[in-house]
Design a protein around this motif. Structure first.
Motif, short mmCIF file in Angstrom:
data_model
loop_
_atom_site.label_atom_id
_atom_site.label_comp_id
_atom_site.label_asym_id
_atom_site.label_seq_id
_atom_site.Cartn_x
_atom_site.Cartn_y
_atom_site.Cartn_z
N TYR A 142 -5.66 13.66 -1.11
CA TYR A 142 -6.66 13.07 -2.02
C TYR A 142 -8.00 13.79 -1.90
N PRO B 176 1.84 4.63 -1.11
CA PRO B 176 1.18 5.65 -1.93
C PRO B 176 2.05 6.02 -3.13
N TYR C 287 -10.03 5.73 2.20
CA TYR C 287 -9.13 4.63 2.55
C TYR C 287 -8.06 5.09 3.53
N TRP C 288 -7.36 6.18 3.20
CA TRP C 288 -6.26 6.64 4.05
C TRP C 288 -6.77 7.26 5.35
N ALA D 84 -4.40 11.34 2.98
CA ALA D 84 -5.85 11.36 2.78
C ALA D 84 -6.33 12.76 2.45
N GLU E 9 -12.58 8.10 -2.75
CA GLU E 9 -12.39 6.72 -2.29
C GLU E 9 -11.00 6.52 -1.69
N LYS E 10 -9.98 7.08 -2.32
CA LYS E 10 -8.63 6.97 -1.76
C LYS E 10 -8.51 7.80 -0.48
N GLN F 238 -0.68 9.17 7.20
CA GLN F 238 -1.88 8.70 6.51
C GLN F 238 -2.91 9.81 6.41
N ASP G 155 -9.78 12.32 -5.17
CA ASP G 155 -10.28 10.95 -5.18
C ASP G 155 -10.85 10.64 -3.81
N ASN H 140 0.81 -1.22 0.00
CA ASN H 140 0.00 0.00 0.00
C ASN H 140 0.83 1.27 0.00
#
Length: 170
Positions: A65, A37, A80-81, A62, A76-77, A58, A74, A35
């Protein structure tokens, strides 16, 4: 309120991750963390720290993004983060995860999950989360309003100077 710059971002990261692992990675003695980045999200130290579990790194990734900063926006990314940082106990990330669930950005809209994440962040002292948890608890979107729960969070947020919570208590 979410579109305001986040005061938690300072541009520096505390050295809370395993520097020996990073040194081994840089020297080619270790495999790259899963994972990792992409390079465009930030410098190598930031990306490695995030991949190795540093919640602050993280959070920074995030946010990049979420805002489309250095990388394309993004959700969704970002989710995630933020999720990785939130699980690690980062209260600002927990707040952001909650807002993403509340609005359905990057994740399916889920007000119960939003309330849960707001309460986690609130229990760590995040004042905006206290207020938002109270708003959700006092509303009817989740079923019967829970005024006792809402009073608890409005009271705590009001005690920390949150004017909207003070107004709602009045």
């Amino acid at each position: 309120m979410d579109d305001e710059p986040d005061p938690i971002l300072t541009g520096s990261l505390p050295q809370t991750y395993d520097t020996k692992s990073i040194s081994a990675l840089v020297a080619g003695e270790a495999a790259a963390p899963e994972n990792m980045p992409p390079a465009e999200v930030g410098n190598l130290a930031l990306r490695e720290a995030a991949a190795l579990g540093n919640a602050n790194a993280q959070f920074v990734i995030a946010t990049r993004y979420l805002n489309g900063e250095k990388v394309g926006q993004d959700y969704e990314k970002a989710a995630y983060w933020y999720g990785k940082a939130a699980v690690a106990g980062n209260a600002p990330a927990q707040y952001r995860v909650a807002t993403m669930y509340e609005r359905g950005r990057g994740v399916a809209k889920d007000l119960s999950a939003a309330l849960g994440w707001y309460e986690r962040a609130a229990s760590l002292g995040n004042v905006r989360s206290m207020h938002n948890a109270a708003v959700l608890a006092s509303g009817s979107e989740l079923g019967t309003p829970d005024y006792k729960r809402a009073f608890k969070w409005f009271s705590l947020a009001a005690a920390h100077g949150m004017k909207d919570s003070q107004f709602n208590l009045a």
